[in-house]
Design an enzyme around this catalytic site. Structure first.
Site, PDB file in Angstrom:
ATOM      1  N   HIS A 184       0.847  -1.193   0.000  1.00 42.42           N
ATOM      2  CA  HIS A 184       0.000   0.000   0.000  1.00 42.42           C
ATOM      3  C   HIS A 184       0.882   1.242   0.000  1.00 42.42           C
ATOM      4  O   HIS A 184       1.805   1.350   0.804  1.00 42.42           O
ATOM      5  CB  HIS A 184      -0.896  -0.010   1.240  1.00 42.42           C
ATOM      6  CG  HIS A 184      -2.046   0.935   1.129  1.00 42.42           C
ATOM      7  ND1 HIS A 184      -1.879   2.296   1.115  1.00 42.42           N
ATOM      8  CD2 HIS A 184      -3.370   0.710   1.008  1.00 42.42           C
ATOM      9  CE1 HIS A 184      -3.068   2.871   0.997  1.00 42.42           C
ATOM     10  NE2 HIS A 184      -3.991   1.939   0.930  1.00 42.42           N
ATOM     11  N   ARG A 190      -2.980   1.176  -6.420  1.00 43.32           N
ATOM     12  CA  ARG A 190      -1.967   1.130  -5.369  1.00 43.32           C
ATOM     13  C   ARG A 190      -0.596   0.681  -5.848  1.00 43.32           C
ATOM     14  O   ARG A 190       0.418   1.219  -5.428  1.00 43.32           O
ATOM     15  CB  ARG A 190      -2.432   0.155  -4.296  1.00 43.32           C
ATOM     16  CG  ARG A 190      -3.638   0.687  -3.618  1.00 43.32           C
ATOM     17  CD  ARG A 190      -4.218  -0.281  -2.648  1.00 43.32           C
ATOM     18  NE  ARG A 190      -5.328   0.400  -1.995  1.00 43.32           N
ATOM     19  CZ  ARG A 190      -6.149  -0.163  -1.142  1.00 43.32           C
ATOM     20  NH1 ARG A 190      -5.987  -1.431  -0.827  1.00 43.32           N
ATOM     21  NH2 ARG A 190      -7.109   0.531  -0.597  1.00 43.32           N
ATOM     22  N   HIS A 192       0.354  -4.738   2.759  1.00 43.76           N
ATOM     23  CA  HIS A 192      -0.983  -4.426   3.211  1.00 43.76           C
ATOM     24  C   HIS A 192      -1.977  -5.567   3.023  1.00 43.76           C
ATOM     25  O   HIS A 192      -2.852  -5.793   3.848  1.00 43.76           O
ATOM     26  CB  HIS A 192      -1.462  -3.201   2.427  1.00 43.76           C
ATOM     27  CG  HIS A 192      -2.850  -2.774   2.744  1.00 43.76           C
ATOM     28  ND1 HIS A 192      -3.257  -2.472   4.021  1.00 43.76           N
ATOM     29  CD2 HIS A 192      -3.943  -2.599   1.957  1.00 43.76           C
ATOM     30  CE1 HIS A 192      -4.535  -2.122   3.998  1.00 43.76           C
ATOM     31  NE2 HIS A 192      -4.975  -2.212   2.767  1.00 43.76           N
TER      32      HIS A 192
END
Ligand code: FAD
Ligand code: SF4
Ligand code: FES
Lengths: 257, 636
Positions: B265, B329, B400
């Site tokens: 992330h 992302r 993430h």
């Protein structure tokens, strides 16, 4: 980067039946940027290397949202910073050379399992008695068919935010759970979806709350003051009102039925 | 051969046809079936509640002290749904399209279409449960936009969407617990799957208070145990998030899908020291109003406010004018790494970029910005001691989410009959990169709407013979776990589980992180093999089994992370292409974007365990794209 040398007085208790006692430890060179739980991690790694039992404490998200963490720090639930869960507390809030006393939540309804870890199962048993809206999967109508004004929705949200950490109970001299219960009752009572079960919900939840051995509320306000989500005491007022109305309606229903 | 069991027909009709074709269990017979659900996050709580509502007996498990603490609680930004409440020409088709493209053409079309279809029901269900989503003054639901999409289809509850959705799902679960249809086992760590005649028939758990190791039987087992990002030690996942349930199922025969697909992330709070225990996400929603920049010059030591506009590089806006700060992302993360590698990073160790709200505060006023992101700003200030209303945030990428997970067919069943995987624990819908606000959607879709249908089909053919708990397989599985526990405690070496875990994390981050290459991956595999030996000869697990013992819990998890880490590296090495979050430096376009190789790698890798230390076997599920033509992903 600044660092601190600290003395820790920590409650050690092997299990629920053990009597427990305070043990003193020293930790050195703790960065002020470290979190409080990271400070305990450092202590624990050190204890393990010395062949001693590490301190058990509850934690998971370390972002102030899961509600796992929580202990009394220098006599305050979640420590000195208001609106902050233990995991979000950082060492910059402490002073060089300070002695920090760390204890578990103390309440009859929250037995200690080990050291700083307590059993908060009582909270779940209360919610299982009515902390929901009865709607089966698949039975919902289009979401925008239910209108909820922004102000009401926002107010419901302030109750929904409770993370179930138990600090309110620990902070209260009576070990009352009224803020926790009030937050949920209030959220659901405010929303149109919650209306049909409004009366039975509050009655059942309060009954379970009493059965679990939580104390009465005497309007001290320590709960709100120590709540990491700053849940307001007016939720307790709403809980009381809901409860009285429910008692009235069920008495009337009894008379009719 | 891997059969993904995709129903026939046009993509728009597949799910409806399937719902019609599945065999049903008569309502009166449902109570004769026991279903085990491990995990009470969105995927697990939704499944357990919905299955119980249908009439099945459910046993639900979690290692947390309460179902409400599952890691889903930490999701901040929002949940997607193709409601088109904003009249922006959104549709099921567009959500389907965005998700397939966002996943860089490595997800299964039929699954993703189903996900987009049921997305709308999720919002309805949540609202009916009393989930307090953000609203407009007229009382209608509000939306915001998220990365990888040009429409506003994200529903949110301040910065606490996961919390509120989870409390909704857990309230449904609690209701069933109250009604006696779900038996909930909290503080139970699942440590193995029990197999009889090739079918999943139960699980082994350790009671985390008493240490008691026992088995539980069921006609089917659903694993909803979340993702494995903690292989990297530092990630945005909760500390106890782990891979043990899925890894032990893998060792019993469930294939592992796309293990190397990890999401880094872009916007997390940078680490501050070597005591760092986890990383904190700053939600993607912040990129709606925050601008990402670094100084134009390398080694610029000025404080951000004093750097004039023309000496700043808003590199995402510059390189991707169509999507700007809201690129997906993987792309944002790689670009941040790139500017830091150029020496233009900011902060004490120059491993960060700014995320700046000054312009939004000027345009919208501080109050509006506070209303949108107040809790995130507060969290940032608590952690860093800096006030983001005054000075830009510093952010850096962090692990993430894991797109990989147990391989499942269209029914979400693994390669073990009777064993299902839902939510982040499976590999299914996000391909090589997950779009923001899609994990909550997927977990709830799996739990509320998919598994309750597909599991019935399996049970209907199974018959409701009671499972014989005296079958030797149960005792055998329990004994194995007990033995393993003894072994771990007996090693009594010098390193704590955390110390070994940190070593693993460093190997993974350096070689199997944002940029990977052959050399690094081979090195990682060799190092992980060594680390495994180190673990089994030198780990120190304090205490006994018969007490609350976090060290023992950790040791079990680290042992599995090490083995899974190796498989991730093997998978990354075998995939000689770049796609989504899997970036092999050898395979990039001239502009430095991921270069897919559709001819050779348009498949899901599904790995089969072959015994301790033996190389795993790679199976391939070919992907076909009938409705969205694969193209070079472009967000310019
Ligand atoms: C900080 C953060 C923010 C995020 N924000 C968003 C967002 O805005 N939008 C979005 O769509 N997604 C977001 N995500 C991703 C999303 O939250 C997760 O992918 C999703 O919630 C996973 O749900 P789950 O039900 O699969 O697993 P989890 O919620 O992780 O639940 C796992 C459950 O399994 C149990 N469990 C695990 N192992 C065992 C075991 N061995 N034995 C017994 N029980 C076990 C746990 O107790 C828990 O109940 C975010 C993720 C993070 C980390
Ligand atoms: S009301 Fe506040 S203190 Fe009490 S459990 Fe909820 S969040 Fe914790
Ligand atoms: S660890 Fe989750 S709230 Fe503190």
């Amino acid at each position: 980067m600044e660092s601190l040398n600290l003395t820790l007085k920590i409650w050690r208790q092997k299990n629920t039946n053990d009597k427990g006692n305070f043990v003193t430890y020293k930790v050195n060179n703790i960065s002020t940027h470290a979190s409080f739980l990271e400070m305990l991690d450092i202590l624990n790694e050190d204890l393990i290397h010395k062949g001693q039992d590490p301190v058990a404490f509850a934690h998971d998200c370390r972002e102030g949202i899961c509600g796992s963490c929580g202990c009394m720090i220098n006599g305050r639930a979640h420590g000195p910073e208001s609106g902050t869960a233990t995991c979000q507390l950082h060492m910059r809030k402490f002073k060089e050379g300070e002695t920090i006393t760390i204890e578990p939540w103390r309440a009859k309804a929250f037995p200690v399992l080990k050291d700083l870890v307590v059993d908060r199962g009582a909270f779940d048993r209360i919610l299982q008695k009515g902390g929901y809206i009865s709607v089966n999967t698949g039975a919902a109508q289009d979401a925008n068919q239910i209108l909820v004004g922004k102000i009401v929705a926002d107010e419901a949200f302030t109750g929904a935010e409770c993370i179930g950490c138990g600090a309110c109970v620990a902070a209260c001299p009576n070990a009352s759970a009224m803020l926790f219960v009030g937050a949920k009752v209030s959220q659901l009572a405010l929303l149109p979806q919650g209306a049909p079960e409004r009366a039975s919900r509050v009655e059942n939840m309060v009954m379970q709350m009493d059965d679990e051995g939580f104390g009465n509320c005497t309007n001290i306000g320590a709960c709100s003051a120590e709540c990491p989500k700053e849940i307001g005491q007016h939720h307790i007022a709403r809980l009381n009102r809901e409860y009285h109305i429910a008692k009235l309606t069920s008495a009337e229903e009894g008379a009719v039925g | 051969m891997l059969d993904s069991k995709i129903p026939k027909g046009d993509i728009k009709d597949k799910w409806a046809n399937h719902c019609f074709d599945v065999k049903l269990v008569n309502p009166a017979n449902k109570r004769k079936f026991d279903i085990i659900v491990v995990g009470t996050g969105l995927a697990g709580a939704a499944a357990a509640a919905s299955l119980a509502e249908l009439g099945y007996n459910v046993k639900a498990f979690c290692f947390h002290d309460s179902a409400r603490r599952a890691h889903s609680v930490a999701a901040q930004g929002g949940v997607n749904a193709a409601k088109n409440y904003k009249n922006e020409a959104d549709s099921v088709r567009r959500l389907f399209y965005d998700t397939i493209k966002g996943g860089d053409f490595r997800a299964r079309e039929a699954n993703v279409h189903r996900l987009a279809e049921v997305s709308v029901n999720i919002i309805d269900q949540a609202v009916a449960q009393g989930v307090p989503f953000a609203r407009e003054y007229g009382g209608l639901l509000d939306n915001r936009s998220f990365g990888g999409a040009q429409v506003s289809r994200t529903f949110y509850a301040r910065g606490q969407t996961g919390q509120q959705l989870l409390y909704g799902a857990v309230s449904a679960l609690n209701r069933q617990v109250g009604l006696g249809k779900v038996k909930l086992y909290t503080r139970h760590d699942m440590l193995d799957v029990v197999m009889i005649d090739g079918q999943a028939r139960g699980i082994v758990t350790r009671d985390m208070v008493s240490g008691e190791i026992t088995s539980h039987s069921g006609h089917a087992v659903v694993l909803a145990t979340g993702g494995y990002g903690n292989v990297f030690y530092l990630s945005t996942n909760a500390k106890a998030s782990n891979a043990t349930a899925i890894w032990r199922a893998h060792k019993k025969g469930a294939f592992f899908g796309n293990p190397c697909f990890t999401q880094i992330h872009p916007t997390c709070i940078p680490a501050s020291g070597d005591y760092q225990s986890k990383l904190t996400l700053m939600s993607e929603s912040l990129r709606n109003d925050g601008r990402v920049w670094v100084p134009l010059k390398a080694d610029d030591k000025r404080s951000p406010e004093t750097i004039p506009e023309n000496e700043r590089d808003y590199f995402l806006e510059r390189k991707y004018p169509a999507f700007g700060n809201l690129v997906p992302r993987d792309i944002a993360a790689r670009n941040i790494k790139e500017v830091c590698d150029e020496g233009r990073g900011v902060g004490p160790n120059k491993q960060a970029s700014y995320l700046d709200f000054a312009e939004s505060i000027k345009r919208l006023g501080e109050d509006t910005v506070r209303a949108r992101y107040g809790n995130l700003f507060e969290m940032y200030e608590k952690i860093t001691g800096e006030n983001p209303y005054k000075t830009p945030m510093r952010i850096y990428p962090a692990v993430h989410y894991t797109m990989g997970g147990l391989w499942v067919d269209y029914n979400l069943m693994t390669t073990i009959p009777g064993l299902y995987a839902t939510g982040e624990a499976n590999f299914s819908d996000h391909g090589a990169n997950r779009l923001g606000a899609s994990a909550l959607m997927q977990g709830l879709a799996d739990g509320y709407f998919v598994v309750p249908v597909t599991i019935g089909n399996y049970l209907a053919t199974l018959g409701f013979n009671k499972i014989d708990e005296n079958h030797p397989a149960f005792k055998e599985a329990v004994d194995k776990v007990k033995e393993n526990t003894k072994l771990l405690i007996g090693i009594n070496g010098k390193q704590t589980p955390d110390e070994i875990h940190r070593k693993l994390g460093k190997i993974m981050w350096d070689n199997v992180g944002m940029a990977r290459n052959k050399e690094g991956l081979e090195k990682a595999i060799a190092e992980i093999k060594k680390l495994k030996e180190e673990f089994w000869s030198d780990v120190k697990v304090m205490g006994t089994n018969e007490e609350v013992n976090e060290q023992l819990e950790k040791a079990n998890r680290v042992a599995d992370f090490i083995e899974l880490g190796q498989l991730m590296a093997e998978d990354a090495l075998a995939r000689n292409e770049s796609c989504g979050g899997h970036f092999r430096t050898e395979y990039q376009t001239e502009e430095g974007e991921a270069q897919r190789d559709d001819e050779n790698f348009m498949y899901v890798s599904a790995w089969e365990y072959k015994g301790d230390g033996a190389p795993e076997t790679l199976h391939k599920e070919a992907l076909e794209f009938e409705y969205v033509k694969p193209s070079q992903r472009s967000y310019k």
